[in-house]
Design a protein around this motif. Structure first.
Motif, PDB file in Angstrom:
ATOM      1  N   TYR A   1       2.158   3.485  40.340  1.00  0.00           N
ATOM      2  CA  TYR A   1       2.798   2.637  39.321  1.00  0.00           C
ATOM      3  C   TYR A   1       1.779   1.882  38.469  1.00  0.00           C
ATOM      4  O   TYR A   1       1.963   0.721  38.134  1.00  0.00           O
TER       5      TYR A   1
ATOM      6  N   TYR B   1       5.351   7.379  34.127  1.00  0.00           N
ATOM      7  CA  TYR B   1       5.040   5.979  33.832  1.00  0.00           C
ATOM      8  C   TYR B   1       3.888   5.860  32.842  1.00  0.00           C
ATOM      9  O   TYR B   1       2.992   6.700  32.791  1.00  0.00           O
TER      10      TYR B   1
ATOM     11  N   VAL C   1       8.091  -1.949  35.292  1.00  0.00           N
ATOM     12  CA  VAL C   1       7.735  -1.878  36.700  1.00  0.00           C
ATOM     13  C   VAL C   1       7.341  -3.276  37.160  1.00  0.00           C
ATOM     14  O   VAL C   1       6.421  -3.885  36.621  1.00  0.00           O
TER      15      VAL C   1
END
Length: 491
Positions: A239, A464, A490
């Motif tokens: 992430y 992402y 996120v």
């Protein structure tokens, strides 16, 4: 703050000279900026030492010696009011312009150094104010580095933990495994449509005739080589959209893929065209790497200048390894992607044409390497897996960091080619679940271990990226598991 201001005013008003202070001011901003802008490339202790010497220690030594000489030699004393301002200006200009344009641009740097020296003479009486400004610049640069340092020190390393169910897998099949990564090669689906509009039928037919299955609509989970590959080899999402401590260590072998292969008595081989993944000198946990650490440039300068020949040494290695279990990760910097920065773009159409020219070159190289492998190792498992797309349709890649709503553009960045030649054409039925790179090795190991329970822990097929909102930007989910473009921050 009043005390700080008082000390600054005292420093500016003082008639005393401070050679060490002038020296540190000359290099401190560039020293900090190197880490703030390229932390993943320079986060080893060795590099910290080298960069400290270049940007801080060398100026301190030169400034101190020069100051002592002008004090002690009578014929130089008339230059004493100018020596520290001129040295400071020259070093500051050298570091600042060299970092912006590259230290190989000697004429540009020389011109900047001369201009800075002349300005130092003109502004000598105000030069301590300039020193204060240099320290303020360094402080601002340090504030931009703080989030990266915080992440490196305190971010969770959970994504680097080995999934035990994978590492403990006992293979039932033991083909030699070749993972070939053509950098930035868009998926076959995207190549055929806008904004690529490229007819790749001849090469795709070659792959299919050679026993490869083409996986359409496959994509990467992240936007860069380092971020994408670290997730792929870790088999987990991290992430992150920019700096990621430990990413290169993961790619270079500190990952469950290499551990699982080692547990199944495989020898592991890493072939790279250039030392980009080695720039911060991570520990290499492959049994063999074709680039020695002594070949890695200290500052990354020239890292792409002399690409390594891959085909001949790979052929020789395959022949030597006959009868042994072997895994190969082979990285080729073709076709790459469009220009990274706005300053380097030649416009959308020219960037597209240049990229497609590189695709044609990549096709020829992929034909060569797959023919070598299938001839010398016919029952092997060959995986062609790109790390991300070519960004065609953008003017430059960093436009993705500005919120995009056009699905074709978003997919142009994340799309990634995947083609697999399964041994003896025994294609597992569950390969239809393979949608993104984070789940690639989990699928492959389920096949080799004849263990479909590994598929129960698939990571989400989401993609992402960092989006530049605010000073530093935040990481957003750009594409969800269903393939829809979304913008979910996120946390």
């Amino acid at each position: 703050m009043p005390k700080v201001r008082k000390n600054i005013e005292k420093f500016v008003a003082s008639t005393k000279e401070y050679p060490i202070t002038f020296a540190i001011a000359a290099g401190l901003y560039s020293f900090i900026y190197v880490f703030a802008s390229n932390f993943m490339l320079v986060n080893s202790w060795f590099q910290f030492f080298v960069i400290s010497v270049v940007y801080l220690a060398i100026p301190v030594i030169i400034f101190t010696l020069s100051w002592e000489l002008t004090k002690r030699l009578s014929f130089l004393q008339k230059f004493k009011p100018f020596v520290l301002p001129i040295l400071n200006a020259m070093f500051f200009g050298f570091y600042f312009v060299g970092r912006m344009y590259g230290f190989q641009h000697k004429k540009i740097i020389l011109g900047a150094v001369i201009i800075c020296a002349l300005l130092a003479v003109l502004l000598r009486k105000h030069y301590k104010k300039i020193i204060v400004l240099q320290f303020i610049m360094a402080f601002v640069a340090f504030t931009t580095l703080l989030p990266t340092l915080y992440g490196a020190l305190f971010d969770s390393d959970e994504w680097r933990e080995f999934p035990e169910e994978v590492v403990q897998t006992n293979f039932k099949k033991f083909p030699n495994i070749y993972v070939i990564q053509p950098d930035g090669y868009a998926n076959f689906t995207e190549l055929a449509t806008e904004p690529y509009n490229f007819q790749n039928d001849e090469f795709e037919s070659y792959l299919q005739d050679s026993g490869f299955k083409l996986y359409t609509n496959f994509r990467s989970n992240y936007t860069s080589t380092v971020l994408s590959n670290s997730s792929m080899f870790a088999m987990k999402h991290h992430y992150k959209g920019r700096q990621l401590a430990g990413a290169r260590e993961v790619i270079l072998g500190d990952n469950p893929v290499i551990q699982t292969l080692r547990n199944n008595e495989y020898e592991t081989f890493l072939f790279m065209e250039n030392p980009y993944l080695l720039l911060n000198r991570p520990a290499i946990k492959y049994d063999y790497c074709n680039i020695d650490m002594s070949e890695v440039p200290w500052f990354g300068i020239g890292a792409f200048d002399n690409p390594k020949e891959l085909l001949q040494p790979l052929t020789e290695t395959i022949k030597k390894q006959q009868g042994k279990r072997s895994f190969y990760f082979i990285e080729k910097i073709l076709p790459g992607h469009i220009s990274t920065f706005k300053s380097g773009t030649k416009g959308k159409e020219t960037e597209r044409e240049n990229y497609l020219t590189q695709v044609k070159l990549a096709n020829e190289w992929l034909k060569e390497i797959t023919q070598i492998i299938t001839k010398t190792d016919p029952n092997s498992l060959i995986i062609i897996a790109a790390d991300h797309g070519g960004y065609v349709g953008f003017e430059y890649t960093k436009q993705l960091f500005q919120k995009q709503t056009d699905k074709k553009l978003v997919y142009s960045a994340f799309t990634a080619a995947l083609a697999i030649k399964w041994p003896n054409n025994t294609i597992p039925s569950y390969d239809t679940k393979l949608k993104s790179s984070v789940n690639l090795f989990r699928t492959v190991f389920a096949y080799l271990g004849e263990n479909e329970t590994l598929l129960e822990n698939f990571q989400e097929d989401a993609s992402y990226s960092r989006i530049s909102e605010g000073i530093l930007g935040e990481v957003y989910k750009y594409i969800n598991a269903d393939g829809n473009v979304v913008f979910e921050k996120v946390e």
